[in-house]
Design an enzyme around this catalytic site. Structure first.
Site, PDB file in Angstrom:
ATOM      1  N   GLY A  78       1.686  -3.961   4.025  1.00  0.00           N
ATOM      2  CA  GLY A  78       2.657  -5.052   4.150  1.00  0.00           C
ATOM      3  C   GLY A  78       3.688  -5.036   3.033  1.00  0.00           C
ATOM      4  NE  ARG A 142      -0.329  -3.876   8.049  1.00  0.00           N
ATOM      5  CZ  ARG A 142      -0.554  -4.444   6.873  1.00  0.00           C
ATOM      6  NH1 ARG A 142      -1.364  -3.859   6.010  1.00  0.00           N
ATOM      7  NH2 ARG A 142       0.032  -5.576   6.546  1.00  0.00           N
ATOM      8  CG  ASP A 173      -8.194  -1.857   3.106  1.00  0.00           C
ATOM      9  OD1 ASP A 173      -9.348  -1.838   2.635  1.00  0.00           O
ATOM     10  OD2 ASP A 173      -7.819  -2.689   3.952  1.00  0.00           O
ATOM     11  CE  LYS A 199       1.123  -3.647  -0.535  1.00  0.00           C
ATOM     12  NZ  LYS A 199       1.041  -3.340   0.906  1.00  0.00           N
ATOM     13  CB  THR A 200      -1.310  -7.157  -1.458  1.00  0.00           C
ATOM     14  OG1 THR A 200      -1.419  -8.127  -0.425  1.00  0.00           O
ATOM     15  CG2 THR A 200      -2.397  -7.425  -2.493  1.00  0.00           C
ATOM     16  CG  ASP A 202      -2.558 -10.944   1.418  1.00  0.00           C
ATOM     17  OD1 ASP A 202      -1.455 -11.426   1.728  1.00  0.00           O
ATOM     18  OD2 ASP A 202      -3.309 -10.390   2.230  1.00  0.00           O
ATOM     19  CE1 TYR A 423       4.768 -10.201   9.231  1.00  0.00           C
ATOM     20  CE2 TYR A 423       4.455 -12.283  10.377  1.00  0.00           C
ATOM     21  CZ  TYR A 423       4.042 -10.997  10.107  1.00  0.00           C
ATOM     22  OH  TYR A 423       2.915 -10.490  10.694  1.00  0.00           O
TER      23      TYR A 423
HETATM   24  P1  FBP Z   1      -0.972  -6.006   2.596  1.00  0.00           P
HETATM   25  O1  FBP Z   1      -2.375  -6.378   2.223  1.00  0.00           O
HETATM   26  O2  FBP Z   1      -0.857  -4.692   3.242  1.00  0.00           O
HETATM   27  O3  FBP Z   1      -0.059  -6.140   1.409  1.00  0.00           O
HETATM   28  O4  FBP Z   1      -0.420  -7.052   3.666  1.00  0.00           O
HETATM   29  C1  FBP Z   1      -0.779  -8.375   3.611  1.00  0.00           C
HETATM   30  C2  FBP Z   1      -0.178  -9.191   4.715  1.00  0.00           C
HETATM   31  O5  FBP Z   1       1.116  -9.634   4.369  1.00  0.00           O
HETATM   32  C3  FBP Z   1      -1.100 -10.352   5.062  1.00  0.00           C
HETATM   33  O6  FBP Z   1      -0.784 -11.478   4.287  1.00  0.00           O
HETATM   34  C4  FBP Z   1      -0.884 -10.501   6.545  1.00  0.00           C
HETATM   35  O7  FBP Z   1      -2.038 -10.982   7.187  1.00  0.00           O
HETATM   36  C5  FBP Z   1      -0.620  -9.107   7.001  1.00  0.00           C
HETATM   37  O8  FBP Z   1      -0.055  -8.430   5.916  1.00  0.00           O
HETATM   38  C6  FBP Z   1       0.315  -9.038   8.177  1.00  0.00           C
HETATM   39  O9  FBP Z   1       0.415  -7.721   8.594  1.00  0.00           O
HETATM   40  P2  FBP Z   1       1.593  -7.127   9.459  1.00  0.00           P
HETATM   41  O10 FBP Z   1       2.723  -6.859   8.538  1.00  0.00           O
HETATM   42  O11 FBP Z   1       1.032  -5.847   9.964  1.00  0.00           O
HETATM   43  O12 FBP Z   1       1.966  -8.125  10.496  1.00  0.00           O
END
Ligand code: FBP
Length: 550
Positions: A78, A142, A173, A199-200, A202, A423
């Site tokens: 993400g 991903r 991951d 990075k994240t 979250d 987003y």
């Molecule tokens: P990462 O762990 O890859 O940084 O992504 C987190 C996230 O933003 C979550 O908060 C959310 O559930 C998910 O990605 C959404 O994924 P996608 O971008 O595939 O819709």
């Protein structure tokens, strides 16, 4: 060249701050041998070449570092604010070691390495993207890098481009996979180093060594601005309850941080729901009670924050998801089973799970049950961003309040509005904190490469202090690993950091939430500021400030 706003033009000129330790000559100071956080013997056996390496810290050196090499970079998973600054920091770092060095970017995530899709960064391209949000400079994806044939496809292009080191920017991951790749290339003596970068948005990739994952700061500040705006509307109109779901696939760090920044009437913390073994009805009753108490005081309005991952933390649903994950995995290949249609997949699931889990599944609203039965993301996670928990909860609260009304236990009105913030924040222009932190992470990665490190994550610590005092270095990724059950098998993974219920941020929240539920004590943080007093522009998240104040 794309047309830019005045703010973008001014922001492009911002020079991110670097820790003093990374300016000028640098030497690596190594600590003692390390151990993984769990399952030491098993992790050591799986990573014989990259296990036990020391933590590295950079200090002022006497000799100028010079190194000639090409580097590749991948954005994985993400989007998170600051990714472009990791790239510009790495680019500047790599060029400072030798202007002839090249930096390549693999396109659309780890798949770009396997499919040999890449670009070479130039001064012009990097300058276009300095201090901007998004991952669009090379795109992200991903694709899971975990198979030998992918690693072998990767080495072909790395050799062709003369790349000596690969930097993988990702969450838990992706960094786990970076470590597996580092080990593989080390075992094969391929001479390619692999460095990870935390990075994240979250915020769940953190531990003793990693203070925070990049992007969390900006994303939370962006959501908090929006929540503050909604709170002000809510307090002006005084007629709606706003149910706001916030991203964060598993951990509730984002919801908690936004609660600390905005003081809503309700904020659920998934980790607490799990610890107290709350059922969905318990959660609904808790919210309905706050609504009823506020209504009794004449306040038919409020704001409730819901973490995206909540559903997965309700113990009965967690058990159900665990079985669903196993049933959806083909034991022969370890891969997801293929189905001709969603309906076939749902029917298969229903026919193959235990009766008590089937009963739970069938007790859930149809849309939630459906989403739980459908495909996982490539890392095996339920796609919680597609489950409308905010609507589910407000619907259930409305039903409960209607019953209470008949019983004379609720005397007010209840009308709800729904929002999902996720987003909106992932590609926001980085705050000063993320701009500086990310640039430093990238620059620091170039120093780890120059020192010959592989299987390390780039880390910058002491970030509640002024940037000049930040501590730069590297941590062996194996140090953060343990074994966890994933899709029916034990796998080495980086331990995900959930909200700690004995940690300072949660404790602060828990000691104030009753007051915030009753009174209307909203805080309106306003937009991220880039220029002005340091206490306005450079402040960290409340989470980090509370954690580091220990
Ligand atoms: P990462 O762990 O890859 O940084 O992504 C987190 C996230 O933003 C979550 O908060 C959310 O559930 C998910 O990605 C959404 O994924 P996608 O971008 O595939 O819709």
């Amino acid at each position: 060249m794309a047309v830019k706003s005045n703010l973008q033009v001014a922001r492009a000129a911002y020079q991110p701050k670097l820790p003093t330790a990374l300016k000028g000559n640098v030497k690596a100071v190594e600590g003692a041998a390390t151990q993984s956080v769990g399952n030491q013997e098993e992790i050591k056996a799986l990573f014989p070449n990259t296990y036990g390496m020391p933590v590295v810290e950079f200090a002022e050196g006497t000799e100028a570092l010079k190194a000639t090499f090409n580097v590749g970079i991948i954005l994985s998973g993400g989007q998170a604010p600051g990714g472009h600054n990791v790239i510009s920091g790495l680019y500047d770092g790599v060029k400072s070691l030798n202007p002839e060095n090249k930096l390549y970017g693999f396109l659309m995530g780890p798949g770009g390495l396997v499919d040999h899709k890449y670009i070479e960064f130039t001064d012009e391209l990097i300058d276009e993207y300095r201090n901007t949000g998004g991952f669009d400079i090379i795109g992200s994806g991903r694709t899971k890098l975990e198979k030998e044939e992918q690693f072998e496809k990767g080495i072909e292009i790395l050799r062709a481009l003369g790349i000596k080191a690969l930097v993988i920017i990702g969450g838990d991951d992706s960094n786990t996979n970076a470590c597996v790749l580092a080990e593989y290339y080390a075992a094969k003596n391929y001479g390619v180093q692999v460095i990870g970068c935390p990075k994240t948005i979250d915020g769940d990739l953190k531990n003793e060594q990693i203070e925070t994952s990049f992007g969390f700061d900006t994303a939370c500040k962006t959501y908090s601005e929006l929540i503050g705006n909604i709170e002000r509307d809510c307090n002006s109109a005084r007629k709606y309850w706003h149910f706001i779901k916030l991203m964060g696939r598993s951990a509730s760090h984002i919801a908690l941080e936004c609660a600390l920044e905005t003081q809503p009437n309700v904020c659920l913390i998934s980790e607490e729901v799990e610890q107290k073994e709350m059922s969905l009805d318990d959660v609904v009753t808790y919210i309905a009670q706050v609504v009823a108490d506020r209504a009794a005081a004449g306040n038919n309005f409020g704001t409730a924050l819901i973490p995206e991952g909540l559903i997965e933390f309700i113990p009965a649903i967690k058990k159900l998801i665990r079985e669903l994950n196993e049933v959806l995995t083909d034991p022969a290949t370890g891969e997801s089973r293929e189905f001709a249609s969603a309906e076939e997949q749902i029917a298969f699931v229903k026919g193959n799970i235990a009766p008590e889990n089937l009963a739970i599944l069938e007790s859930l609203p149809a849309d939630v049950a459906r989403q739980l039965c459908l495909d996982r993301d490539p890392h095996g996670n339920v796609q919680v961003s597609l489950i409308e928990t905010e609507k589910l909860l407000s619907r259930m609260v409305a039903t409960k309040l209607a019953t209470w009304k008949k019983e004379g236990k609720f005397v007010g009105k209840f009308a709800a509005q729904h929002h999902f913030f996720g987003y909106e924040g992932r590609c926001a222009a980085p705050s000063n904190y993320d701009a500086d932190y990310c640039y430093s992470l990238g620059y620091n990665a170039s120093r780890l490469i120059a020192c010959g490190k592989t299987g390390y994550m780039s880390v910058i610590k002491n970030t509640t202090a002024p940037a000049a005092e930040w501590i730069a270095g590297g941590v062996p990724i194996t140090m953060m690993m343990n074994l966890e059950r994933r899709n029916g098998a034990m796998k080495p993974v980086i331990r995900k950091a959930l909200v700690e219920l004995d940690g300072a941020p949660y404790k602060y929240f828990a000691s104030h939430r009753e007051e915030w539920a009753k009174t209307t004590s909203y805080i309106y943080p306003g937009p991220i500021q880039y220029w002005g007093p340091s206490e306005v522009c450079d402040q960290t998240t409340r989470t980090l400030a509370l954690e580091q104040a220990k």
